[in-house]
Design an enzyme around this catalytic site. Structure first.
Site, PDB file in Angstrom:
ATOM      1  N   THR A   1     -26.031  -8.583  12.408  1.00  0.00           N
ATOM      2  CA  THR A   1     -26.893  -8.268  11.261  1.00  0.00           C
ATOM      3  C   THR A   1     -26.061  -7.634  10.146  1.00  0.00           C
ATOM      4  O   THR A   1     -25.243  -6.750  10.394  1.00  0.00           O
ATOM      5  CB  THR A   1     -28.030  -7.321  11.702  1.00  0.00           C
ATOM      6  OG1 THR A   1     -28.722  -7.976  12.769  1.00  0.00           O
ATOM      7  CG2 THR A   1     -28.997  -7.034  10.569  1.00  0.00           C
TER       8      THR A   1
ATOM      9  N   SER B   1     -11.398  -4.808   0.829  1.00  0.00           N
ATOM     10  CA  SER B   1     -12.132  -3.736   1.495  1.00  0.00           C
ATOM     11  C   SER B   1     -12.753  -2.811   0.450  1.00  0.00           C
ATOM     12  O   SER B   1     -12.042  -2.315  -0.434  1.00  0.00           O
ATOM     13  CB  SER B   1     -11.128  -2.962   2.360  1.00  0.00           C
ATOM     14  OG  SER B   1     -11.784  -1.950   3.050  1.00  0.00           O
ATOM     15  N   ALA B   2     -14.068  -2.587   0.544  1.00  0.00           N
ATOM     16  CA  ALA B   2     -14.787  -1.871  -0.517  1.00  0.00           C
ATOM     17  C   ALA B   2     -14.293  -0.442  -0.746  1.00  0.00           C
ATOM     18  O   ALA B   2     -14.303   0.052  -1.871  1.00  0.00           O
ATOM     19  CB  ALA B   2     -16.282  -1.849  -0.194  1.00  0.00           C
ATOM     20  N   HIS B   3     -13.844   0.221   0.331  1.00  0.00           N
ATOM     21  CA  HIS B   3     -13.532   1.649   0.148  1.00  0.00           C
ATOM     22  C   HIS B   3     -12.256   1.895  -0.648  1.00  0.00           C
ATOM     23  O   HIS B   3     -11.944   3.034  -0.995  1.00  0.00           O
ATOM     24  CB  HIS B   3     -13.515   2.390   1.492  1.00  0.00           C
ATOM     25  CG  HIS B   3     -12.349   2.130   2.383  1.00  0.00           C
ATOM     26  ND1 HIS B   3     -11.291   3.000   2.484  1.00  0.00           N
ATOM     27  CD2 HIS B   3     -12.069   1.115   3.236  1.00  0.00           C
ATOM     28  CE1 HIS B   3     -10.424   2.529   3.387  1.00  0.00           C
ATOM     29  NE2 HIS B   3     -10.865   1.390   3.848  1.00  0.00           N
TER      30      HIS B   3
ATOM     31  N   CYS C   1       4.737  11.537  12.741  1.00  0.00           N
ATOM     32  CA  CYS C   1       5.399  12.299  13.789  1.00  0.00           C
ATOM     33  C   CYS C   1       4.912  11.781  15.141  1.00  0.00           C
ATOM     34  O   CYS C   1       3.716  11.799  15.420  1.00  0.00           O
ATOM     35  CB  CYS C   1       5.039  13.767  13.625  1.00  0.00           C
ATOM     36  SG  CYS C   1       5.988  14.822  14.684  1.00  0.00           S
TER      37      CYS C   1
ATOM     38  N   GLN D   1      -5.201  -3.638  -1.862  1.00  0.00           N
ATOM     39  CA  GLN D   1      -4.858  -2.606  -2.846  1.00  0.00           C
ATOM     40  C   GLN D   1      -5.033  -3.081  -4.280  1.00  0.00           C
ATOM     41  O   GLN D   1      -5.196  -2.276  -5.181  1.00  0.00           O
ATOM     42  CB  GLN D   1      -3.402  -2.124  -2.626  1.00  0.00           C
ATOM     43  CG  GLN D   1      -3.194  -1.374  -1.323  1.00  0.00           C
ATOM     44  CD  GLN D   1      -3.907  -0.014  -1.294  1.00  0.00           C
ATOM     45  OE1 GLN D   1      -4.240   0.575  -2.321  1.00  0.00           O
ATOM     46  NE2 GLN D   1      -4.153   0.504  -0.088  1.00  0.00           N
TER      47      GLN D   1
ATOM     48  N   ASN E   1       0.806  -1.219   0.000  1.00  0.00           N
ATOM     49  CA  ASN E   1       0.000   0.000   0.000  1.00  0.00           C
ATOM     50  C   ASN E   1       0.837   1.267   0.000  1.00  0.00           C
ATOM     51  O   ASN E   1       0.371   2.317  -0.415  1.00  0.00           O
ATOM     52  CB  ASN E   1      -0.967   0.016   1.186  1.00  0.00           C
ATOM     53  CG  ASN E   1      -0.284  -0.294   2.494  1.00  0.00           C
ATOM     54  OD1 ASN E   1       0.369  -1.327   2.633  1.00  0.00           O
ATOM     55  ND2 ASN E   1      -0.406   0.593   3.456  1.00  0.00           N
TER      56      ASN E   1
HETATM   57  N1  PLP Z   1      -4.472  -3.771   4.133  1.00  0.00           N
HETATM   58  C1  PLP Z   1      -3.989  -2.820   3.308  1.00  0.00           C
HETATM   59  C2  PLP Z   1      -2.882  -3.163   2.360  1.00  0.00           C
HETATM   60  C3  PLP Z   1      -4.497  -1.522   3.348  1.00  0.00           C
HETATM   61  O1  PLP Z   1      -4.011  -0.585   2.536  1.00  0.00           O
HETATM   62  C4  PLP Z   1      -5.539  -1.239   4.264  1.00  0.00           C
HETATM   63  C5  PLP Z   1      -6.091   0.127   4.379  1.00  0.00           C
HETATM   64  O2  PLP Z   1      -5.369   1.087   4.485  1.00  0.00           O
HETATM   65  C6  PLP Z   1      -6.029  -2.272   5.080  1.00  0.00           C
HETATM   66  C7  PLP Z   1      -5.466  -3.517   4.983  1.00  0.00           C
HETATM   67  C8  PLP Z   1      -7.136  -2.042   6.063  1.00  0.00           C
HETATM   68  O3  PLP Z   1      -8.357  -2.001   5.395  1.00  0.00           O
HETATM   69  P1  PLP Z   1      -9.694  -1.540   6.159  1.00  0.00           P
HETATM   70  O4  PLP Z   1      -9.729  -0.059   6.067  1.00  0.00           O
HETATM   71  O5  PLP Z   1     -10.810  -2.187   5.403  1.00  0.00           O
HETATM   72  O6  PLP Z   1      -9.601  -2.048   7.531  1.00  0.00           O
END
Ligand code: PLP
Length: 371
Positions: free
Chosen positions: A235, A197-199, A324, A177, A149
């Protein structure tokens, strides 16, 4: 003020189609999917259709996809339960993993053997090291992300999966990613567990899924109702699940077109930065990389120290490669692992198909102005 969003590895904006899909779901799917009456059945059917969409894209069976709250939850669950339920005695991973993998493994180090693979200055593991470790006959889970990431380095997903299979090890991959960006075919690649992860692909926050290969019967992390076939009580976040499936479907359908556009943006930024200062470097593997990420290492100096601030006041949203704490700036653990010189400053630019060449030109002009 003009804003340019170049932090798509942190999260992505919701697409209009996804918002529409979720808005209708808010109206239509208020029934509890566990209820047996009409409204419950409508909600249940919608979730099953979403599961089918995800399973078709990954080429796995519907029964192997479980929706949950996040990739953090998915990664915690499979790593912890591999030890608790499947009797894993050793985990092999990399120091460049996301904290939700790294810290989960660390928390188990008093119960099982934990081995952190060596990584080179591009964040690459050494397949021979992994192979030689796998020769040891001990129940093992290998946990290695598909794409990093922070620096975008791709691990050799297929090779790792095959190595694990050949040596009887379980393979877990955090594909947060890369999913929806790089094709993953689970009928051809032997993976035990995978998280998403959807977002990160223009879906909503607070919803993700885990793929659990049918051969691995793990227990759930917590107990309650029988949702998600007893794997994830609580749920269902049905609106989120609808948004996830819609966003993944769009990402999968458009992945080649998006990749082409995004690669052009990435190349354009790289070239423009080198024109501004040939001493600018790029972190991570520049041959085997995720196209949405460009980690830039700026030469040391007072201007470099101000770069994040300058981007921000010019409306450009990117991500710093350092944090930081107690007034002292530290490189991230990933940059530490690849031995990035701490005096240089890293900024991660991460793209989506919503970005334009014009935005990259604007970003370059601002970087040039304060260089
Ligand atoms: N793994 C990686 C490589 C990510 O970049 C992230 C999010 O920054 C996550 C896991 C965590 O995902 P989530 O926000 O769904 O917990």
């Amino acid at each position: 003020m003009r804003r340019i969003y170049l932090d798509n590895a942190a999260t992505t904006p919701l697409l209009e189609e996804v918002i529409e899909c979720m808005s209708s779901s808010m109206k239509e799917h208020f029934g509890n999917p566990s209820s047996i009456h009409h409204y419950g059945r409508i909600s249940k059917a919608a979730i099953e259709a979403a599961r089918k969409t995800v399973a078709n894209i990954l080429n796995c069976s519907i029964g192997e996809i479980f929706f949950l709250s996040s990739a953090t939850e998915a990664n915690n669950m499979v790593i912890q339960q591999s030890v608790k339920t499947l009797g894993v005695k050793r985990i092999i991973s990399s120091p460049t993993e996301h904290p939700c993998v790294f810290k989960t493994i660390e928390s188990l180090s008093n119960q099982i053997e934990v081995i952190w693979l060596d990584v080179d200055t591009k964040g690459r593991i050494n397949n021979s090291q992994l192979k030689s470790l796998l020769l040891k006959n001990k129940k093992t889970l290998v946990s290695l992300m598909h794409s990093n990431n922070e620096i975008g380095t791709l691990h050799p997903f297929q090779e790792i999966a095959k190595l694990c299979k050949d040596h009887g090890a379980l393979f877990h991959s955090d594909t947060v990613q890369s999913i929806g960006k790089i094709p993953i075919n689970l009928s051809e690649t032997p993976v035990s567990f995978l998280s998403a992860s959807a977002h990160k692909f223009h879906g909503p926050k607070g919803v993700g899924f885990v793929y659990i290969n049918g051969e691995n019967n793990i227990n759930p992390s917590f107990y309650g109702g029988a949702q998600e076939r007893n794997m994830r009580a609580g749920t269902e976040n049905i609106i989120g699940i609808m948004g996830l499936a819609k966003a993944l479907e769009l990402a999968d359908n458009q992945k080649d077109k998006r990749k082409k556009n995004i690669t052009e943006l990435r190349d354009h930024l790289k070239k423009g930065l080198l024109n501004i200062d040939p001493d600018i470097r790029f972190n991570g593997d520049q041959e085997n990389y995720l196209h949405t990420v460009l980690s830039v290492s700026f030469p040391a100096g007072p201007k470099a120290d101000m770069i994040m601030f300058n981007l921000d006041i010019n409306g450009i949203c990117a991500s710093a490669g350092s944090a930081c704490s107690s007034g002292v700036e530290h490189d991230s653990p990933v940059l530490g692992a690849i031995k990035h010189p701490t005096e240089r400053k890293t900024i991660r630019f991460s793209f989506s198909h919503l970005n334009t060449i014009e935005e990259i030109d604007y970003t370059l002009s601002k970087i040039k102005a304060f260089n």
